[in-house]
Write an enzyme that holds these catalytic residues in place. Structure first.
Site, PDB file in Angstrom:
ATOM      1  N   GLY A 145      20.630 -69.203  22.659  1.00 32.52           N
ATOM      2  CA  GLY A 145      20.559 -67.837  22.160  1.00 32.52           C
ATOM      3  C   GLY A 145      21.320 -67.696  20.855  1.00 32.52           C
ATOM      4  N   SER A 186      36.503 -54.926  18.405  1.00 31.38           N
ATOM      5  CA  SER A 186      36.098 -56.239  18.883  1.00 31.38           C
ATOM      6  C   SER A 186      37.301 -57.050  19.351  1.00 31.38           C
ATOM      7  CB  SER A 186      35.374 -57.019  17.780  1.00 31.38           C
ATOM      8  OG  SER A 186      34.172 -56.375  17.417  1.00 31.38           O
ATOM      9  N   MET A 204      24.409 -66.607  20.030  1.00 30.98           N
ATOM     10  CA  MET A 204      25.765 -67.130  19.939  1.00 30.98           C
ATOM     11  C   MET A 204      25.779 -68.647  19.999  1.00 30.98           C
ATOM     12  SD  MET A 204      28.883 -66.402  19.404  1.00 30.98           S
ATOM     13  CE  MET A 204      29.049 -64.655  19.712  1.00 30.98           C
ATOM     14  N   GLY A 256      22.993 -73.637  25.863  1.00 33.71           N
ATOM     15  CA  GLY A 256      22.407 -72.349  25.521  1.00 33.71           C
ATOM     16  C   GLY A 256      21.733 -72.424  24.171  1.00 33.71           C
ATOM     17  N   GLN A 264      29.704 -59.981  13.552  1.00 30.59           N
ATOM     18  CA  GLN A 264      28.523 -60.269  14.362  1.00 30.59           C
ATOM     19  C   GLN A 264      28.065 -59.079  15.198  1.00 30.59           C
ATOM     20  OE1 GLN A 264      31.084 -62.694  14.138  1.00 30.59           O
ATOM     21  NE2 GLN A 264      29.812 -63.598  12.547  1.00 30.59           N
ATOM     22  N   GLN A 282      24.255 -57.198  16.990  1.00 33.11           N
ATOM     23  CA  GLN A 282      24.036 -56.662  18.339  1.00 33.11           C
ATOM     24  C   GLN A 282      23.635 -55.195  18.300  1.00 33.11           C
ATOM     25  OE1 GLN A 282      23.733 -58.245  21.037  1.00 33.11           O
ATOM     26  NE2 GLN A 282      23.461 -56.474  22.365  1.00 33.11           N
ATOM     27  N   THR A 340      27.272 -56.635  25.201  1.00 31.14           N
ATOM     28  CA  THR A 340      27.749 -57.889  24.629  1.00 31.14           C
ATOM     29  C   THR A 340      28.710 -58.527  25.621  1.00 31.14           C
ATOM     30  OG1 THR A 340      29.789 -57.151  23.564  1.00 31.14           O
ATOM     31  CG2 THR A 340      27.728 -56.694  22.395  1.00 31.14           C
ATOM     32  N   CYS A 341      29.284 -59.659  25.246  1.00 29.69           N
ATOM     33  CA  CYS A 341      30.280 -60.286  26.115  1.00 29.69           C
ATOM     34  C   CYS A 341      31.525 -59.417  26.249  1.00 29.69           C
ATOM     35  CB  CYS A 341      30.680 -61.650  25.561  1.00 29.69           C
ATOM     36  SG  CYS A 341      29.478 -62.948  25.914  1.00 29.69           S
ATOM     37  N   ASN A 342      31.745 -58.553  25.278  1.00 33.14           N
ATOM     38  CA  ASN A 342      32.974 -57.764  25.259  1.00 33.14           C
ATOM     39  C   ASN A 342      32.807 -56.347  25.775  1.00 33.14           C
ATOM     40  OD1 ASN A 342      34.287 -59.918  24.104  1.00 33.14           O
ATOM     41  ND2 ASN A 342      34.039 -59.172  22.021  1.00 33.14           N
TER      42      ASN A 342
END
Length: 514
Positions: free
Chosen positions: A203, A109, A205, A201, A116, A120, A49-51
């Site tokens: 996708g 998170s 998100m 974008g 969310q 994922q 993920t982004c994180n």
């Protein structure tokens, strides 16, 4: 059984490292297969993920497993091993289970309590299942993590602390944020009403962002990406969504991740009329607000977006949200500066929210006069100061209970095939020796034969009773799997017989390699 996690996240590494360590969607399946080809790895899954970027694996050797997983993260990311190693964390056995369950509940998170991440996790498991790299252990682990996450959200008030990264980011961009906090209120999204918004974008998100903005009452919404087909689908979904009253953060619940980048495809424009009226500070959109959704407006339309079109839309946009899967910058500082130079007098500077990892928007945009840019790095800093919900401890208690239950059940299930194989071997020995005895003493009558058979079996059962009962008890404790290994070694149990007794993914994998 050795469950192993090696990863890097917003808690262990600066964003400058994390964004370069990101694994591109197009190579994730290849990474899993390369992991499975490594000698110590028996099962593998990737959570990206982004994180965070984390590899989960069942390995037969701890140190070799750590080396393989660490090497794969460096190989498929953009950070060399020497630079990446200081930021990696390793979780093993029960600690690995605790880590995943904590992640699933939203406690790890960037925005504590967000839901969310469950979407994922589903995507991560689906990929491992599709590529056939998840066996019994990882299937059970990820399925249980999803149930734990749902339990935490249903049995506690952790949702009060959590919101999506989109909502949190928009709150950080609120021009009245400081005044709201000074008044003891929380920033909300009422400030976006009537604005022109550009979402880059298409996708998960980006879809969440587009839905959130549409329901918040933006006057115009442009969705920019590469292919028209995906843009048309997203625009059409926004058309349909305008007739519902669900909160924006829940529209994509279970599909958007805690920061998974969009796939950078499709472009479109959806025109959504602004909502009338104003909301107070205690009514943030998507966090308990029960206001009516925007009325139906003109049908959304999709158009392909190229560099020229992006520049044209930047010139008009009041708010830009970007979350693509691009490996390079989507908006450079010069592009944003050029758009500022062409804006009408009195139009004001745009607010930009970059949710992508790696970043979509040049960090140098921060230095442009009047432009507000919030990116993953600034979100991480802001979330560190966010108050924790009172329910966090209740969630931690749930995690601890679920980890104990899962570990005991998994270890017990792991040792059962060994016990079954041991008793089967003992039964075979008894049958063989009785046959020999009866061959040597053909004069024994039926009654005597039955007595001898019964006596021999009782002796064997009594000899096996204590060790098999005790090994099952020990199996529920950390390191319990070692006792199963000791039984297999001491009694020279056939690995194929053990596999037949439990059908474990580990044994099947070992047979395929032998």
């Amino acid at each position: 059984m050795t469950l192993l996690v090696v990863g890097v996240s917003h808690r262990s590494a600066p964003v400058s490292v994390l964004e370069r360590a990101a694994i591109a969607p197009g190579v994730r399946a290849e990474l899993l297969h390369d992991l499975m080809a490594a000698e110590p790895v028996l099962e593998a899954a990737l959570l990206s993920t982004c994180n965070r970027v984390e590899l989960y694996a069942d390995v037969d050797r701890y140190h070799a497993g750590v080396a393989e997983l660490s090497g794969m993260l460096a190989r498929y990311g953009g950070v060399g091993p020497d630079e990446l190693d200081p930021y990696l964390y390793v979780r093993y056995e029960d600690e690995a289970v605790t880590h995943l369950f904590t992640v699933a509940c939203g406690l790890d998170s960037m925005v504590v309590g967000e839901g969310q991440i469950l979407g994922q996790l589903k995507e991560s498991l689906a990929l491992a299942q599709e590529e056939q790299t998840a066996g019994r252990m990882l299937n059970e682990l990820f399925q249980r993590s999803l149930r734990v996450g749902k339990r935490a959200h249903s049995e506690t008030g952790i949702d009060r602390a959590g919101q999506s990264l989109v909502t949190f980011g928009l709150g950080q961009l609120d021009p009245d944020r400081d005044r709201a906090l000074a008044d003891g209120a929380q920033p909300d999204m009422s400030w976006v009403r009537g604005l022109r918004a550009l979402v880059i974008g298409a996708g998960s998100m980006s879809s969440l962002a587009a839905t959130t903005l549409a329901r918040a009452g933006v006057a115009e919404l442009v969705i920019a990406n590469r292919t028209l087909e995906r843009a048309e689908r997203l625009a059409a979904s926004l058309d349909a969504e305008r007739g519902t009253a669900a909160g924006p953060d829940h529209a994509a619940h279970g599909t958007a991740s805690e920061g998974v980048a969009g796939d950078g495809e499709s472009a479109g424009r959806a025109t959504v009329p602004a909502q009338g009226g104003q909301h107070g500070r205690m009514c943030p959109v998507g966090d308990g607000c029960d206001h009516a959704p925007a009325a139906a407006g003109p049908r959304a339309r999709a158009v392909p977006i190229n560099a020229i079109s992006i520049a044209a839309e930047l010139k008009l946009a009041d708010l830009v949200i970007s979350c693509t899967g691009a490996t390079g910058l989507v908006l450079s500082a010069s592009a944003v500066a050029g758009a500022l130079g062409e804006r009408h007098a009195g139009q004001g500077e745009p607010a930009l929210l970059d949710l992508a990892m790696p970043r979509d928007i040049d960090a140098a945009v921060h230095r442009l006069p009047g432009v507000r840019l919030v990116d993953i790095e600034s979100l991480a800093a802001a979330s560190a100061d966010a108050p924790m919900a009172a329910d966090v401890q209740a969630v931690r208690d749930i995690v601890a209970q679920e980890v104990a239950d899962f570990g005991a059940a998994l270890r017990a299930a792991y040792i059962t095939p060994t016990v079954v194989a041991l008793r089967a071997m003992a039964a075979d020995v008894v049958s063989s020796e009785l046959a020999r005895l009866h061959g040597r003493l053909p004069g024994l009558g039926e009654k005597e034969r039955a007595e001898v058979t019964h006596a021999v079996r009782r002796v064997v059962d009594k000899l096996l009773h204590a060790p098999t009962v005790r090994v099952k008890e020990l199996a529920g404790e950390p390191g319990g799997a070692d006792y199963a290994a000791a039984l297999r070694e001491l009694f020279d149990l056939d690995p194929h017989a053990v596999a037949a007794g439990g059908g474990s993914a580990r044994s099947n994998a070992e047979q395929e390699r032998s």
